[in-house]
Write a protein that holds these residues in place. Structure first.
Motif, mmCIF file in Angstrom:
data_model
loop_
_atom_site.group_PDB
_atom_site.id
_atom_site.type_symbol
_atom_site.label_atom_id
_atom_site.label_comp_id
_atom_site.label_asym_id
_atom_site.label_seq_id
_atom_site.Cartn_x
_atom_site.Cartn_y
_atom_site.Cartn_z
ATOM 1 N N HIS A 67 -2.509 -4.751 -11.688
ATOM 2 C CA HIS A 67 -1.539 -6.306 -12.288
ATOM 3 C C HIS A 67 -0.074 -6.909 -11.317
ATOM 4 O O HIS A 67 0.943 -7.583 -11.576
ATOM 5 N N GLY A 68 -0.585 -7.232 -10.008
ATOM 6 C CA GLY A 68 0.700 -7.421 -9.336
ATOM 7 C C GLY A 68 1.917 -6.983 -8.583
ATOM 8 O O GLY A 68 2.927 -7.792 -8.601
ATOM 9 N N LEU A 69 1.411 -5.465 -9.217
ATOM 10 C CA LEU A 69 3.365 -5.141 -9.226
ATOM 11 C C LEU A 69 3.287 -4.337 -8.481
ATOM 12 O O LEU A 69 4.317 -4.002 -7.630
ATOM 13 N N SER A 70 1.833 -3.878 -8.137
ATOM 14 C CA SER A 70 2.463 -3.094 -6.399
ATOM 15 C C SER A 70 1.235 -2.614 -5.905
ATOM 16 O O SER A 70 0.206 -2.927 -6.654
ATOM 17 N N GLU A 71 0.856 -1.790 -4.610
ATOM 18 C CA GLU A 71 -0.055 -2.065 -4.145
ATOM 19 C C GLU A 71 -0.296 -0.104 -3.501
ATOM 20 O O GLU A 71 0.804 0.281 -3.049
ATOM 21 N N ASP A 72 -1.580 0.108 -3.733
ATOM 22 C CA ASP A 72 -1.828 1.313 -2.716
ATOM 23 C C ASP A 72 -2.961 0.747 -1.837
ATOM 24 O O ASP A 72 -3.915 -0.308 -1.950
ATOM 25 N N ARG A 73 -2.584 1.745 -0.589
ATOM 26 C CA ARG A 73 -3.390 1.319 0.364
ATOM 27 C C ARG A 73 -3.524 2.103 0.999
ATOM 28 O O ARG A 73 -2.676 3.739 1.215
ATOM 29 N N VAL A 74 -5.160 2.909 1.840
ATOM 30 C CA VAL A 74 -5.684 3.162 2.425
ATOM 31 C C VAL A 74 -5.957 2.947 3.521
ATOM 32 O O VAL A 74 -7.358 2.265 3.661
ATOM 33 N N LEU A 75 -5.492 3.526 4.973
ATOM 34 C CA LEU A 75 -5.948 3.439 5.942
ATOM 35 C C LEU A 75 -6.999 3.936 6.961
ATOM 36 O O LEU A 75 -6.903 5.248 6.890
ATOM 37 N N ALA A 76 -7.530 3.755 7.635
ATOM 38 C CA ALA A 76 -8.431 4.744 8.658
ATOM 39 C C ALA A 76 -7.538 4.975 10.146
ATOM 40 O O ALA A 76 -6.677 4.134 9.604
ATOM 41 N N GLY A 77 -7.863 5.862 10.151
ATOM 42 C CA GLY A 77 -6.878 6.504 11.366
ATOM 43 C C GLY A 77 -7.651 5.932 12.490
ATOM 44 O O GLY A 77 -6.505 6.369 13.808
ATOM 45 N N GLU A 78 -8.628 5.099 13.181
ATOM 46 C CA GLU A 78 -8.850 4.632 13.702
ATOM 47 C C GLU A 78 -9.428 3.401 13.965
ATOM 48 O O GLU A 78 -10.006 3.407 12.673
ATOM 49 N N VAL A 193 0.091 3.642 1.294
ATOM 50 C CA VAL A 193 1.033 2.535 1.273
ATOM 51 C C VAL A 193 1.840 2.544 -0.161
ATOM 52 O O VAL A 193 0.472 1.331 -0.274
ATOM 53 N N THR A 194 2.513 2.645 -1.420
ATOM 54 C CA THR A 194 3.019 1.972 -2.230
ATOM 55 C C THR A 194 4.099 0.752 -2.130
ATOM 56 O O THR A 194 5.115 0.975 -1.458
ATOM 57 N N ALA A 195 3.621 -0.549 -2.071
ATOM 58 C CA ALA A 195 5.003 -1.595 -1.999
ATOM 59 C C ALA A 195 4.754 -2.533 -3.321
ATOM 60 O O ALA A 195 3.846 -2.681 -3.447
ATOM 61 N N GLN A 196 6.031 -2.713 -3.414
ATOM 62 C CA GLN A 196 7.038 -3.811 -4.160
ATOM 63 C C GLN A 196 6.177 -4.872 -4.364
ATOM 64 O O GLN A 196 7.048 -5.268 -2.931
ATOM 65 N N ARG A 197 5.667 -5.698 -4.671
ATOM 66 C CA ARG A 197 4.853 -6.896 -4.382
ATOM 67 C C ARG A 197 5.962 -8.078 -4.606
ATOM 68 O O ARG A 197 7.150 -7.256 -6.010
ATOM 69 N N THR A 198 6.599 -9.191 -4.179
ATOM 70 C CA THR A 198 7.010 -10.196 -3.952
ATOM 71 C C THR A 198 6.631 -11.112 -5.055
ATOM 72 O O THR A 198 5.634 -11.156 -4.934
ATOM 73 N N LYS A 199 7.823 -11.345 -6.224
ATOM 74 C CA LYS A 199 7.167 -12.375 -7.406
ATOM 75 C C LYS A 199 7.933 -13.563 -6.925
ATOM 76 O O LYS A 199 8.875 -13.470 -6.822
#
Length: 199
Positions: A67-78, A193-199
């Motif tokens: 909802h534009g409030l936070s992000e979860d990010r899953v990344l590959a290791g390679e 990574v959970t990043a608070q999005r800038t409104k």
């Protein structure tokens, strides 16, 4: 339910595609990449909520925008080796509505990354933003970096809500605290990574 989409499929409304909310699902795509490939494989939604299965500098990433409030990010290791590959996102939904789940990333059937999505959109992702293959039309789900969302190397993509086959009980855990959590694994490195999005 399963849906096969061509690499040029764009601007598909939420009502016209397989519903992946609150259920386990997998997304598999044929991609042609070089080692610095960047762009969207599949995305749904936009700035105020949605998800994207994408690549930055050759690394698979799954980003969930709550909802534009936070992000979860899953990344590959390679990074993915140059050439044609089958890439897969497997999402194991937690019980409940909007309860998040476990995400795993694969290249040619080999696990390359895993992590948690702490919470997910329970009902409508967007009334006007769409599902796009090889792009993110409308407002972007996330910041895709200098290369932007457009990615011409995506071929046929399959969205399937059958229970994902792979299961890893040792997947890394995280909390929605804006901090990086990672766990070294034998076959993969995971980062959430959970990043608070800038409104």
């Amino acid at each position: 339910a399963s849906m096969r989409l061509p690499g040029h499929a764009k601007r598909l409304t939420e009502e016209s595609v397989t519903d992946v909310k609150n259920r386990s699902h997998s997304i598999t795509a044929s991609v042609l990449v070089d080692t610095s490939a960047s762009g969207v494989i599949v995305s749904q939604g936009g700035r105020f909520g949605g998800w994207a299965f994408h690549v930055i500098d050759g690394r698979l990433i799954y980003t969930y925008n709550f909802h534009g409030l936070s992000e979860d990010r899953v990344l590959a290791g390679e990074a993915i080796a140059a050439g044609r590959h089958l890439v897969t996102l497997r999402f194991h939904a937690n019980d409940g509505i909007g309860a998040g789940g476990r995400c795993e990333l694969e290249v040619d059937g080999r696990l390359v990354g895993a992590g948690l999505v702490t919470r997910t959109i329970a009902w409508q992702i967007s009334f006007h933003e769409t599902l796009d293959v090889g792009d993110d039309c409308g407002t972007p789900v996330t910041d895709y970096g200098p290369a932007g969302p457009r990615f011409g190397g995506v071929g046929t993509t399959i969205v399937d809500t059958a229970t994902p086959r792979r299961w890893r009980a040792s997947t890394a855990t995280s909390t929605n605290s804006g901090r990086l959590s990672s766990s070294a694994r034998t076959t993969a490195v995971s980062s959430v990574v959970t990043a608070q999005r800038t409104k």
